[in-house]
Design a protein around this motif. Structure first.
Motif, PDB file in Angstrom:
ATOM      1  N   LEU A 169      -1.920   4.003  -5.591  1.00 41.58           N
ATOM      2  CA  LEU A 169      -2.661   2.744  -5.444  1.00 41.58           C
ATOM      3  C   LEU A 169      -1.751   1.536  -5.657  1.00 41.58           C
ATOM      4  O   LEU A 169      -1.965   0.478  -5.076  1.00 41.58           O
ATOM      5  N   LEU A 170      -0.742   1.717  -6.500  1.00 39.72           N
ATOM      6  CA  LEU A 170       0.285   0.701  -6.672  1.00 39.72           C
ATOM      7  C   LEU A 170       1.628   1.334  -6.322  1.00 39.72           C
ATOM      8  O   LEU A 170       2.098   2.214  -7.040  1.00 39.72           O
ATOM      9  N   ASP A 227       4.508  -3.092  -4.724  1.00 38.93           N
ATOM     10  CA  ASP A 227       3.517  -3.758  -5.582  1.00 38.93           C
ATOM     11  C   ASP A 227       4.099  -4.020  -6.968  1.00 38.93           C
ATOM     12  O   ASP A 227       3.924  -5.096  -7.541  1.00 38.93           O
ATOM     13  N   ARG A 228       4.808  -3.038  -7.494  1.00 39.67           N
ATOM     14  CA  ARG A 228       5.367  -3.174  -8.839  1.00 39.67           C
ATOM     15  C   ARG A 228       6.488  -4.216  -8.866  1.00 39.67           C
ATOM     16  O   ARG A 228       6.649  -4.936  -9.855  1.00 39.67           O
ATOM     17  N   LYS A 229       7.247  -4.296  -7.776  1.00 38.63           N
ATOM     18  CA  LYS A 229       8.278  -5.338  -7.692  1.00 38.63           C
ATOM     19  C   LYS A 229       7.632  -6.720  -7.658  1.00 38.63           C
ATOM     20  O   LYS A 229       8.131  -7.670  -8.273  1.00 38.63           O
ATOM     21  N   ILE A 230       6.530  -6.831  -6.919  1.00 40.29           N
ATOM     22  CA  ILE A 230       5.811  -8.108  -6.863  1.00 40.29           C
ATOM     23  C   ILE A 230       5.326  -8.497  -8.253  1.00 40.29           C
ATOM     24  O   ILE A 230       5.470  -9.652  -8.681  1.00 40.29           O
ATOM     25  N   ARG A 274      -0.938  -8.285  -0.694  1.00 38.68           N
ATOM     26  CA  ARG A 274      -0.639  -7.285  -1.723  1.00 38.68           C
ATOM     27  C   ARG A 274      -1.037  -7.791  -3.119  1.00 38.68           C
ATOM     28  O   ARG A 274      -1.561  -7.031  -3.933  1.00 38.68           O
ATOM     29  N   LYS A 275      -0.805  -9.068  -3.357  1.00 38.58           N
ATOM     30  CA  LYS A 275      -1.200  -9.647  -4.635  1.00 38.58           C
ATOM     31  C   LYS A 275      -2.714  -9.589  -4.796  1.00 38.58           C
ATOM     32  O   LYS A 275      -3.227  -9.273  -5.881  1.00 38.58           O
ATOM     33  N   LYS A 287      -4.807  -7.506  -7.741  1.00 42.89           N
ATOM     34  CA  LYS A 287      -5.837  -8.121  -8.580  1.00 42.89           C
ATOM     35  C   LYS A 287      -7.163  -7.388  -8.425  1.00 42.89           C
ATOM     36  O   LYS A 287      -7.900  -7.200  -9.393  1.00 42.89           O
ATOM     37  N   ASP A 288      -7.455  -6.961  -7.213  1.00 38.52           N
ATOM     38  CA  ASP A 288      -8.689  -6.224  -6.959  1.00 38.52           C
ATOM     39  C   ASP A 288      -8.680  -4.892  -7.701  1.00 38.52           C
ATOM     40  O   ASP A 288      -9.670  -4.497  -8.319  1.00 38.52           O
TER      41      ASP A 288
END
Length: 219
Positions: free
Chosen positions: A156-157, A161-164, A191-192, A196-197
């Motif tokens: 899911l991540l 995503d983790r870099k963001i 992606r952000k 958050k979702d």
């Protein structure tokens, strides 16, 4: 300070035990209203003119159902509290610890507190109240570990995503993040929004996002 607490559990002995623990906190005086089933909870929650409002709702997940109002668990009661008492802080106690169930409960209800019964100590109840009063969320250790496992092991991540998340934590804005990752700004925004979702903070800001990520040891 007086704290008005709505408590739902079908075992009165458990309720009395929770009250005894919470009463040890010298920072507030408890005023409690009890319910032992979804039906009793419904009658109390939907009549604020009779029973008043509550600062906290302390809800057991597994309680006798009220089929007439489609209330089958403490999760359903939590949604009822959100409807009739939107300012009430919700704490859910559950025996379920699988990541999927916990993840869905957080997504659906967004409780301020979530504790798995097998891993919290008595003093954690008072700590949870104090943390939530400060405007933060409180999850017990099993909740944190299982949510992190679900977010990562189920993809899911992903690594982007983790870099963001990490770049947001370092103070970078969307434009710079896009340049560093060689992605479009629209992609970063999407992606952000997804992150958050997943964390149940659709309406939150970057600080809320980072707070949840730190709570789950994602950064």
């Amino acid at each position: 300070m007086k704290v008005r607490l709505f408590m739902l559990d079908d075992h009165q002995a458990m309720l009395e035990g929770y009250k005894a623990i919470l009463s040890m906190n010298q920072n507030f005086v408890l005023e409690t209203t009890d319910a032992h089933s979804c039906e009793q909870a419904y009658n109390i929650i939907t009549q604020p003119e009779k029973f008043g409002t509550f600062d906290f709702a302390f809800l057991d997940y597994s309680v006798p159902v009220f089929e007439a109002q489609q209330l089958y668990s403490g999760e359903d009661v939590a949604l009822l509290v959100r409807k009739h008492h939107p300012s009430t802080k919700i704490m859910v106690l559950t025996s379920h610890y699988d990541g999927i169930r916990l993840f869905e409960l957080i997504k659906k209800v967004q409780p301020e507190g979530l504790l798995v019964k097998s891993d919290f100590k008595p003093q954690d109840l008072n700590k949870a109240i104090e943390v939530i009063q400060k405007g933060e969320n409180y999850y017990s250790e099993t909740v944190i570990n299982n949510l992190k496992e679900k977010l990562l092991s189920h993809g899911l991540l992903d690594s982007i995503d983790r870099k963001i998340i990490q770049l947001i934590a370092e103070g970078y804005q969307i434009k710079t993040i896009a340049e560093k990752l060689n992605l479009s700004q629209d992609t970063i925004k999407k992606r952000k929004s997804k992150i958050k979702d997943l964390l149940g903070i659709e309406k939150g800001n970057d600080e809320d996002l980072l707070l949840e990520c730190r709570r789950l040891n994602l950064i």
